[in-house]
Design a protein around this motif. Structure first.
Motif, short mmCIF file in Angstrom:
data_model
loop_
_atom_site.label_atom_id
_atom_site.label_comp_id
_atom_site.label_asym_id
_atom_site.label_seq_id
_atom_site.Cartn_x
_atom_site.Cartn_y
_atom_site.Cartn_z
N MET A 132 4.13 -3.19 5.74
CA MET A 132 3.04 -2.15 5.77
C MET A 132 2.77 -1.67 4.32
SD MET A 132 3.04 -0.12 9.29
CE MET A 132 1.28 0.05 8.72
N ILE A 133 3.96 -1.73 3.44
CA ILE A 133 3.83 -1.41 2.27
C ILE A 133 3.20 -2.39 1.26
CG2 ILE A 133 5.20 -0.81 0.13
CD1 ILE A 133 6.73 0.97 1.60
N ARG A 134 3.53 -3.65 1.73
CA ARG A 134 3.00 -4.64 0.88
C ARG A 134 1.60 -5.08 1.04
NH1 ARG A 134 7.80 -9.08 0.37
NH2 ARG A 134 6.04 -10.30 -0.76
N GLY A 135 0.92 -4.95 2.23
CA GLY A 135 -0.23 -5.05 2.52
C GLY A 135 -1.38 -4.07 2.04
N ILE A 136 -0.91 -2.89 1.59
CA ILE A 136 -1.91 -2.05 1.29
C ILE A 136 -1.85 -1.76 -0.09
CG2 ILE A 136 -2.52 0.37 1.70
CD1 ILE A 136 -1.11 0.06 4.22
N PRO A 137 -3.06 -1.64 -1.06
CA PRO A 137 -2.72 -1.37 -2.47
C PRO A 137 -2.19 0.01 -2.65
CG PRO A 137 -5.12 -1.79 -1.77
CD PRO A 137 -4.39 -1.62 -0.43
N LEU B 88 -2.94 2.35 -4.65
CA LEU B 88 -3.73 3.75 -4.73
C LEU B 88 -3.90 4.10 -3.35
CD1 LEU B 88 -5.11 4.87 -7.20
CD2 LEU B 88 -7.24 3.60 -6.61
N VAL B 89 -4.14 3.35 -2.37
CA VAL B 89 -4.36 3.80 -1.21
C VAL B 89 -3.14 4.44 -0.55
CG1 VAL B 89 -5.05 3.29 1.26
CG2 VAL B 89 -6.14 2.02 -0.66
#
Lengths: 219, 214
Positions: free
Chosen positions: B57-62, B64-65
């Motif tokens: 979940m951490i690697r799949g989201i920019p 900034l988001v």
């Protein structure tokens, strides 16, 4: 927080889709442009001329070690002062391509330098000329060596497209912020934004893993 | 010329805040990442699954988001921290996920012979990890770790979107106030480069040293 408002997401789905389309466009444009630009610049980086390879080395270090946000601000606020007027998407795209080309040059360089000299000597022995050696022997093999790192970097390109939200480009993060400011239910907005990004990036991961398996070297 | 010098000194003052934030994020992210890596390496299947989902979940989201999520969602969960701490802890957690993958890779690259050796001497698992495996893994992990430290310095520029005062926000304000964006942003880039380039060179020299050792 305990009541998840699905109706809110369904009502705003068109806006989210517009943001998604712009995100995909910006990411694809960054990937394609920086890959092509890096392909021409990597030959400067590996050339025997110390001046050319030194210049490229310092360009790459400057691009890799400075935050992308500053480059986006520079392209958006600074370029109009010397006469180059862009709309925000193109200005942001310029900054992102400037940044990512540097990383991709290093990835290509790693791929090219991992090919043994024997291949080049064999090709020259067969009678290929310089550019034929590069086009027919080095580049296909270098691409196969570099594909995992390239795939990883393309996913980074998608994530960096969210930075354009700071200059009010209507991509997914900016749309999420707008929805959040207009309605105030942050929980649903950021859940759906995060979900869409996760779906995009997992799809890319799966596609690249499939492609890597297809073209893997089988010694 | 006078105004340029004054602006440069102002930016240097703002960069001290950036260095503080970077050191904080580097310290906490490295510590958290090491703990996560060790737990991931030696945990049972359910723990490995939880950590896998967390890292996915951490690697799949920019990033900034991630910052916006922590900024808007932390207060909803009841944690009423000042904005600075929310942003810094959010960034530390995100970067610790990436660092844990680096260190886990380093631990897994230690040959099996080392594990057999320390078991043969009679060391327990934790003693063996502490005295045999981790020092060697840390030496292998150091070049990618340093590149993630450089990324941490770059990530501190992202907290400017949450209106926290550091070098990027100071540069942007000064650029729009003084109507000279290009020189001001060039100075900001120069200061960031001065902070991160020594780290990057150290990482490169370590990488060259370890490539020639084998």
């Amino acid at each position: 927080m305990y009541y998840f408002d699905i109706q809110y997401i369904i009502r705003n789905l068109p806006l989210l889709l517009k943001g998604l389309v712009l995100t995909v466009e910006v990411s694809l444009a960054t990937i394609v442009l920086s890959s092509l630009l890096a392909l021409s610049l990597v030959f400067l980086r590996i050339s025997k001329n110390k001046l050319l390879s030194g210049t490229m080395y310092y360009y790459i270090q400057a691009a890799r070690n400075t935050p992308t946000l500053i480059k986006i601000y520079m392209a958006y606020f600074g370029l109009p002062t010397i006469g180059i007027m862009f709309d925000p998407v193109i200005a942001g795209l310029t900054a992102l391509v400037f940044d990512h080309t540097a990383y991709i040059i290093e990835i290509y360089r790693g791929g090219i330098e991992s090919i043994s000299k024997g291949q080049i000597e064999a090709a020259e022995g067969v009678g290929f000329r310089h550019w034929q050696v590069i086009r027919l022997v080095i580049l296909p093999q270098a691409f196969r060596h570099a594909l995992p790192s390239l795939a990883n970097h393309f996913i980074l390109c998608v994530k960096d497209s969210s930075l354009l939200s700071i200059i009010a480009v209507m991509e997914l993060t900016m749309v999420g912020n707008l929805m959040m400011e207009k309605s105030g239910n942050s929980y649903e907005v950021f859940a759906i934004t995060a979900l869409i990004y996760l779906v995009i990036i997992s799809t890319m991961c799966l596609l690249f893993r499939f492609w890597e398996k297809e073209i893997k070297f089988n010694f | 010329m006078q105004t340029m010098l004054i602006m440069f000194l102002h930016l240097i003052k703002a960069s001290s805040v950036t260095i503080c934030y970077s050191v904080f994020i580097i310290a906490i992210a490295t510590a958290l990442g090491t703990i996560l890596a060790i737990v991931n390496f030696s945990g049972s299947k359910p723990i490995k699954l939880i950590i896998l989902v967390f890292i996915f979940m951490i690697r799949g989201i920019p990033i900034l988001v991630h910052l916006f999520i922590s900024f808007y969602v932390f207060p909803l969960l009841g944690l009423k921290l000042p904005a600075v701490l929310i942003a810094l802890f959010g960034l530390s957690i995100v970067i610790s996920a990436y660092i844990s993958e680096v260190i886990r890779g380093a631990i897994e690259s230690i040959p099996r012979g080392q594990t057999d050796a320390y078991k043969g001497i009679g060391m327990t698992y934790w003693l063996g990890m502490r005295k045999v495996i981790l020092p060697q893994a840390f030496r292998y992990a150091l070049p990618p770790l340093i590149s993630w430290w450089v990324n941490s310095v770059k990530a501190t520029s992202l907290v400017s979107v949450l209106a926290l005062r550091e070098l990027t926000l100071a540069g942007k304000e000064m650029a729009t106030y003084s109507l000279k964006p290009l020189p001001v942003f060039a100075m900001v880039l120069l200061i960031y480069f001065a902070i991160t380039f020594p780290l990057a060179r150290w990482g490169e020299s370590l990488e060259r040293k370890y490539t020639y050792l084998h």
